[in-house]
Motif scaffolding. Structure first.
Motif, PDB file in Angstrom:
ATOM      1  N   VAL A   1      15.869  52.395  95.971  1.00 47.63           N
ATOM      2  CA  VAL A   1      15.423  53.843  96.740  1.00 47.63           C
ATOM      3  C   VAL A   1      16.121  54.381  96.955  1.00 47.63           C
ATOM      4  O   VAL A   1      17.613  53.833  97.323  1.00 47.63           O
ATOM      5  CB  VAL A   1      14.490  53.585  97.720  1.00 47.63           C
ATOM      6  N   GLY A   2      17.300  55.739  95.568  1.00 49.33           N
ATOM      7  CA  GLY A   2      18.271  56.171  95.821  1.00 49.33           C
ATOM      8  C   GLY A   2      17.949  57.323  97.033  1.00 49.33           C
ATOM      9  O   GLY A   2      16.654  58.211  96.838  1.00 49.33           O
ATOM     10  N   ILE A   3      18.765  58.206  97.165  1.00 47.27           N
ATOM     11  CA  ILE A   3      18.661  59.154  98.020  1.00 47.27           C
ATOM     12  C   ILE A   3      19.287  60.672  97.384  1.00 47.27           C
ATOM     13  O   ILE A   3      20.489  60.645  97.340  1.00 47.27           O
ATOM     14  CB  ILE A   3      18.871  59.695  99.498  1.00 47.27           C
ATOM     15  N   GLU A   4      18.385  61.726  96.523  1.00 46.52           N
ATOM     16  CA  GLU A   4      19.810  62.465  95.941  1.00 46.52           C
ATOM     17  C   GLU A   4      19.046  63.903  95.959  1.00 46.52           C
ATOM     18  O   GLU A   4      17.747  64.418  96.164  1.00 46.52           O
ATOM     19  CB  GLU A   4      18.750  62.451  94.609  1.00 46.52           C
ATOM     20  N   GLY A   5      20.556  64.533  97.524  1.00 44.24           N
ATOM     21  CA  GLY A   5      20.322  66.174  97.808  1.00 44.24           C
ATOM     22  C   GLY A   5      18.547  65.865  98.562  1.00 44.24           C
ATOM     23  O   GLY A   5      17.889  66.864  98.060  1.00 44.24           O
ATOM     24  N   GLY A   6      18.837  65.128  98.987  1.00 42.72           N
ATOM     25  CA  GLY A   6      17.057  65.088 100.601  1.00 42.72           C
ATOM     26  C   GLY A   6      16.313  64.553  99.587  1.00 42.72           C
ATOM     27  O   GLY A   6      14.443  64.222 100.789  1.00 42.72           O
ATOM     28  N   GLN A   7      16.510  64.114  98.044  1.00 40.28           N
ATOM     29  CA  GLN A   7      14.933  63.600  97.925  1.00 40.28           C
ATOM     30  C   GLN A   7      15.509  62.508  97.719  1.00 40.28           C
ATOM     31  O   GLN A   7      16.093  61.412  97.647  1.00 40.28           O
ATOM     32  CB  GLN A   7      14.804  64.351  96.400  1.00 40.28           C
ATOM     33  N   LEU A   8      13.731  61.292  98.025  1.00 42.77           N
ATOM     34  CA  LEU A   8      13.977  60.200  97.572  1.00 42.77           C
ATOM     35  C   LEU A   8      13.256  60.267  95.879  1.00 42.77           C
ATOM     36  O   LEU A   8      12.247  60.200  95.911  1.00 42.77           O
ATOM     37  CB  LEU A   8      12.591  59.107  98.822  1.00 42.77           C
ATOM     38  N   VAL A   9      13.926  58.742  95.784  1.00 48.66           N
ATOM     39  CA  VAL A   9      14.380  59.201  93.710  1.00 48.66           C
ATOM     40  C   VAL A   9      14.408  57.565  93.432  1.00 48.66           C
ATOM     41  O   VAL A   9      14.968  56.764  94.301  1.00 48.66           O
ATOM     42  CB  VAL A   9      15.185  59.210  93.173  1.00 48.66           C
ATOM     43  N   ALA A  10      13.257  56.962  93.050  1.00 48.89           N
ATOM     44  CA  ALA A  10      13.073  55.020  92.593  1.00 48.89           C
ATOM     45  C   ALA A  10      13.287  55.509  91.394  1.00 48.89           C
ATOM     46  O   ALA A  10      12.873  55.867  90.295  1.00 48.89           O
ATOM     47  CB  ALA A  10      11.778  54.755  92.631  1.00 48.89           C
ATOM     48  N   ASN A  11      13.912  54.653  90.757  1.00 52.70           N
ATOM     49  CA  ASN A  11      14.250  54.615  89.006  1.00 52.70           C
ATOM     50  C   ASN A  11      13.404  52.890  88.401  1.00 52.70           C
ATOM     51  O   ASN A  11      12.888  53.196  87.166  1.00 52.70           O
ATOM     52  CB  ASN A  11      15.398  53.972  88.696  1.00 52.70           C
ATOM     53  N   ASP A  12      13.083  52.081  89.356  1.00 55.45           N
ATOM     54  CA  ASP A  12      12.738  50.986  88.498  1.00 55.45           C
ATOM     55  C   ASP A  12      10.967  50.979  89.718  1.00 55.45           C
ATOM     56  O   ASP A  12      11.493  50.275  90.096  1.00 55.45           O
ATOM     57  CB  ASP A  12      12.954  49.937  88.574  1.00 55.45           C
TER      58      ASP A  12
ATOM     59  N   THR B   1       6.431  65.173  95.726  1.00 55.73           N
ATOM     60  CA  THR B   1       8.723  64.631  96.108  1.00 55.73           C
ATOM     61  C   THR B   1       8.205  64.432  97.632  1.00 55.73           C
ATOM     62  O   THR B   1       7.993  65.179  98.107  1.00 55.73           O
ATOM     63  CB  THR B   1       9.542  65.898  96.095  1.00 55.73           C
ATOM     64  N   ALA B   2       8.642  63.857  97.388  1.00 59.06           N
ATOM     65  CA  ALA B   2       9.389  62.926  98.764  1.00 59.06           C
ATOM     66  C   ALA B   2      10.415  63.559  99.268  1.00 59.06           C
ATOM     67  O   ALA B   2      11.538  62.475  99.110  1.00 59.06           O
ATOM     68  CB  ALA B   2       9.110  61.241  98.409  1.00 59.06           C
ATOM     69  N   THR B   3      10.342  63.663 100.416  1.00 61.86           N
ATOM     70  CA  THR B   3      12.558  64.021 101.011  1.00 61.86           C
ATOM     71  C   THR B   3      12.090  63.137 101.806  1.00 61.86           C
ATOM     72  O   THR B   3      11.429  62.755 102.363  1.00 61.86           O
ATOM     73  CB  THR B   3      12.043  65.856 101.644  1.00 61.86           C
ATOM     74  N   MET B   4      14.006  63.190 102.449  1.00 61.64           N
ATOM     75  CA  MET B   4      13.272  62.765 104.099  1.00 61.64           C
ATOM     76  C   MET B   4      13.372  63.316 105.076  1.00 61.64           C
ATOM     77  O   MET B   4      12.925  62.686 106.159  1.00 61.64           O
ATOM     78  CB  MET B   4      15.497  62.658 103.650  1.00 61.64           C
ATOM     79  N   GLN B   5      13.260  64.514 104.980  1.00 60.84           N
ATOM     80  CA  GLN B   5      12.134  65.831 106.030  1.00 60.84           C
ATOM     81  C   GLN B   5      10.978  65.453 106.167  1.00 60.84           C
ATOM     82  O   GLN B   5      10.590  64.824 107.043  1.00 60.84           O
ATOM     83  CB  GLN B   5      12.813  66.884 105.720  1.00 60.84           C
ATOM     84  N   GLY B   6      10.247  64.591 104.863  1.00 63.52           N
ATOM     85  CA  GLY B   6       8.832  64.474 104.961  1.00 63.52           C
ATOM     86  C   GLY B   6       8.671  63.187 105.891  1.00 63.52           C
ATOM     87  O   GLY B   6       7.529  62.805 106.482  1.00 63.52           O
ATOM     88  N   LEU B   7       9.865  62.154 105.554  1.00 61.47           N
ATOM     89  CA  LEU B   7       9.875  61.388 105.419  1.00 61.47           C
ATOM     90  C   LEU B   7       9.327  60.695 107.202  1.00 61.47           C
ATOM     91  O   LEU B   7       9.069  60.390 107.818  1.00 61.47           O
ATOM     92  CB  LEU B   7      10.930  59.780 105.117  1.00 61.47           C
ATOM     93  N   GLN B   8      10.699  62.083 107.670  1.00 61.97           N
ATOM     94  CA  GLN B   8      10.881  61.930 109.025  1.00 61.97           C
ATOM     95  C   GLN B   8      10.164  62.290 109.541  1.00 61.97           C
ATOM     96  O   GLN B   8       9.407  62.497 110.454  1.00 61.97           O
ATOM     97  CB  GLN B   8      12.292  62.898 109.419  1.00 61.97           C
ATOM     98  N   SER B   9       8.933  63.080 109.053  1.00 66.96           N
ATOM     99  CA  SER B   9       7.926  63.976 109.715  1.00 66.96           C
ATOM    100  C   SER B   9       6.462  63.045 109.992  1.00 66.96           C
ATOM    101  O   SER B   9       5.796  63.345 110.808  1.00 66.96           O
ATOM    102  CB  SER B   9       7.719  65.104 109.716  1.00 66.96           C
ATOM    103  N   VAL B  10       6.572  61.990 109.232  1.00 67.05           N
ATOM    104  CA  VAL B  10       5.435  61.431 108.977  1.00 67.05           C
ATOM    105  C   VAL B  10       5.655  60.231 110.619  1.00 67.05           C
ATOM    106  O   VAL B  10       4.869  59.781 110.787  1.00 67.05           O
ATOM    107  CB  VAL B  10       5.442  60.768 107.862  1.00 67.05           C
ATOM    108  N   PHE B  11       7.064  59.394 110.293  1.00 65.57           N
ATOM    109  CA  PHE B  11       7.511  58.243 110.197  1.00 65.57           C
ATOM    110  C   PHE B  11       7.812  58.279 111.598  1.00 65.57           C
ATOM    111  O   PHE B  11       9.333  59.500 111.954  1.00 65.57           O
ATOM    112  CB  PHE B  11       8.091  57.403 109.517  1.00 65.57           C
ATOM    113  N   GLU B  12       7.866  57.880 112.753  1.00 69.38           N
ATOM    114  CA  GLU B  12       8.530  57.788 114.151  1.00 69.38           C
ATOM    115  C   GLU B  12      10.249  57.451 113.782  1.00 69.38           C
ATOM    116  O   GLU B  12      10.444  56.869 112.788  1.00 69.38           O
ATOM    117  CB  GLU B  12       7.630  57.362 114.972  1.00 69.38           C
ATOM    118  N   ARG B  13      10.802  58.252 114.378  1.00 71.66           N
ATOM    119  CA  ARG B  13      12.220  57.307 114.102  1.00 71.66           C
ATOM    120  C   ARG B  13      12.658  56.088 114.451  1.00 71.66           C
ATOM    121  O   ARG B  13      13.388  55.616 113.428  1.00 71.66           O
ATOM    122  CB  ARG B  13      13.169  58.618 115.537  1.00 71.66           C
ATOM    123  N   HIS B  14      12.137  55.677 115.032  1.00 68.99           N
ATOM    124  CA  HIS B  14      12.312  54.088 114.830  1.00 68.99           C
ATOM    125  C   HIS B  14      11.769  53.475 114.041  1.00 68.99           C
ATOM    126  O   HIS B  14      12.060  52.279 113.169  1.00 68.99           O
ATOM    127  CB  HIS B  14      12.260  53.442 116.183  1.00 68.99           C
TER     128      HIS B  14
END
Ligand code: PHE
Length: 495
Positions: A121-132, A94-107
């Motif tokens: 890509v949508g963000i639902e409850g802190g999770q990154l989801v792709a419908n297509d 599960t790809a989360t915003m938090q995970g993303l921010q810990s792997v990629f630098e802020r810029h």
């Protein structure tokens, strides 16, 4: 008609053109091949000369080419930001915003999420989801292959892609190129081949030449000083060095003397002398570079005893100090100075009674992670004024004068805190409509001055040089100052 006085390359080019049919349109490669030249500047120059004599006609066409820009080259090598984020998402359960921010630098994380959202890509409850997901993979693939297909002629470029990448920073650039074609005119056709023999032309005057007789009958090459030429690349100061020189000139002009001192210092002078408590967080290993060699730095016992009294109970100052127990071992620890205030305070300790104005522009070290606005090695613009009657107004005026001379007339100060000054100020400068913090300042506390026998007030400040350089040079990434990007360096204004 009489033969015009042509230079050898002009003769050769005209001769070559006459040998083909008169109506031929020549391009650069044709001319280079026919004249056996490799340098296109010679061909363009000769064509220009022939045109001036009315012997050839020149048509010029400007072509626009789309090429990779700096960030584009990086993207081709390391992947587009969205491609890297998308690949990362693919690897997560599960790809989360938090995970993303810990792997990629802020810029990268900030703009990256924006790109993903645009791609669906949508963000639902802190999770990154792709419908297509297929559509996203495809869109990213198209972007990547577009970049890989560059350079392309502007007319061959997909309009949508061009529009997309033009709105992103430094991925692509448009470069204009002039394409020339040459054709004989009637006058050019009419010049007799006999007048197109190449003659011996002297271009360099050498001692050997002058010792002989040949020069007396030779032709000399004439120079056209009005022609366009490449800009000579001469050596010059690095913009940082130029800026330091400018700052020096300003402080010298304001009656200051420069202080230059060592990087390697004791915690005692770097911190204890400045009434920074021994348990202050900035002293921790993760903020300060401590040294193993030398293993300790000798300090004057009397001075350490004075610091002990100040730190433990305020000494004679009426202050209560920090309490706890002061350690001379801690004082003797060697480190790389974290600020240049370590040097001004020692200057004062050596000259406690003489009024002075001293500044330095020098390197300091802090354990910072490198990013857009931080470096572990940077410079501070430090200064002190000690004299009877020195006051806050004088401090503010001095800083305002300095920044006004640097070209920043709008300066404001705000209350701040440093353990060694009271009052303490933060200095801000207005740049492009925004207030930017450039440093700290204040009046040294009695806990700092009394143990050293200083009786007059001391105004002090320490400001960031790189921050200022970013304003002066209009940078948004501090690293640009130190990566030795020659193209950028060459194009910097002379400060
Ligand atoms: N030493 C402080 C710093 O490094 C700046 C400062 C210098 C503040 C002198 C007050 C007086 O940020």
């Amino acid at each position: 008609m009489g033969a015009p006085n042509l230079l050898n390359p002009e003769r050769r080019m005209l001769r070559a053109m006459q040998l083909s049919e008169a109506s031929r349109t020549w391009d650069l490669d044709g001319i280079l091949a026919a004249c056996e030249w490799t340098d296109q500047a010679v061909a363009v120059g000769a064509g220009h000369g022939l045109q001036n004599h009315g012997l050839v006609e020149v048509t010029e066409e400007t072509l626009r080419e789309i090429r990779l820009d700096v960030a584009g080259e990086q993207a081709v090598e390391a992947g587009l930001l969205e491609a890297r984020l998308w690949a990362w998402m693919g690897e997560q359960e599960t790809a989360t915003m938090q995970g993303l921010q810990s792997v990629f630098e802020r810029h990268e994380a900030g703009p990256g999420v924006g790109l993903l959202k645009q791609l669906g890509v949508g963000i639902e409850g802190g999770q990154l989801v792709a419908n297509d997901p297929e559509a996203i993979t495809k869109a990213i693939g198209q972007r990547t292959s577009f970049l890989q297909s560059l350079p392309l002629d502007a007319t061959d470029v997909d309009g949508e892609m061009l529009k997309h990448f033009s709105s992103r920073k430094q991925l692509i650039q448009t470069v204009e190129r002039t394409v020339r074609h040459w054709r004989l005119t009637e006058a050019g056709e009419a010049v007799s081949p006999d007048d197109l023999q190449e003659t011996m032309v002297i271009t360099d005057i050498t001692p050997e030449l002058l010792q002989g007789e040949d020069w007396k009958t030779a032709e000399f090459r004439s120079f056209d000083v009005t022609l366009e030429a490449t800009t000579p690349r001469t050596g010059r100061s690095h913009p940082m060095q130029a800026l330091i020189e400018r700052i020096r000139a300003i402080f010298l002009e304001m009656g200051f003397s420069e202080l230059v001192d060592d990087y390697v210092q004791s915690a005692g002078w770097n911190m204890d002398a400045l009434f920074i408590p021994q348990d202050h967080p900035a002293r921790e290993m993760q903020d300060t570079f401590y040294l193993d060699q030398p293993s300790s730095i000798d300090l004057d016992e009397g001075v350490m005893q004075a610091w002990k009294a100040i730190h433990e109970h305020g000494g004679e100052t009426g202050s209560t100090g920090w309490g706890g127990s002061y350690s001379t071992e801690v004082s003797k620890r060697p480190l790389l100075r974290t600020h240049t205030t370590v040097n001004t305070i020692q200057y004062l300790a050596r000259h406690p009674k003489e009024a002075c104005r001293v500044f330095s522009v020098d390197r300091v070290f802090r354990k910072e992670a490198i990013d857009r606005t931080h470096l572990p090695e940077f410079h501070q613009i430090e200064g002190i004024i000690m004299e009877e009657g020195a006051n806050l107004q004088m401090l503010v005026t001095t800083l305002k004068t300095f920044y006004a001379k640097m070209g920043y007339p709008e300066v404001r100060v705000r209350p701040a805190y440093f353990p060694y000054t009271e009052p303490s100020l933060e200095i801000e400068v207005k740049w492009r409509g925004k207030w930017l913090e450039l440093g700290g300042a204040g009046i040294f506390r009695p806990e700092v001055t009394e143990p050293l026998g200083i009786t007059s007030p001391v105004l002090a400040w320490g400001m960031g040089l790189e921050r200022l350089a970013m304003l002066v040079l209009g940078l948004d990434d501090i690293r640009q100052l130190y990566i030795s990007d020659l193209e950028w360096l060459r194009n910097q204004p002379i400060l």
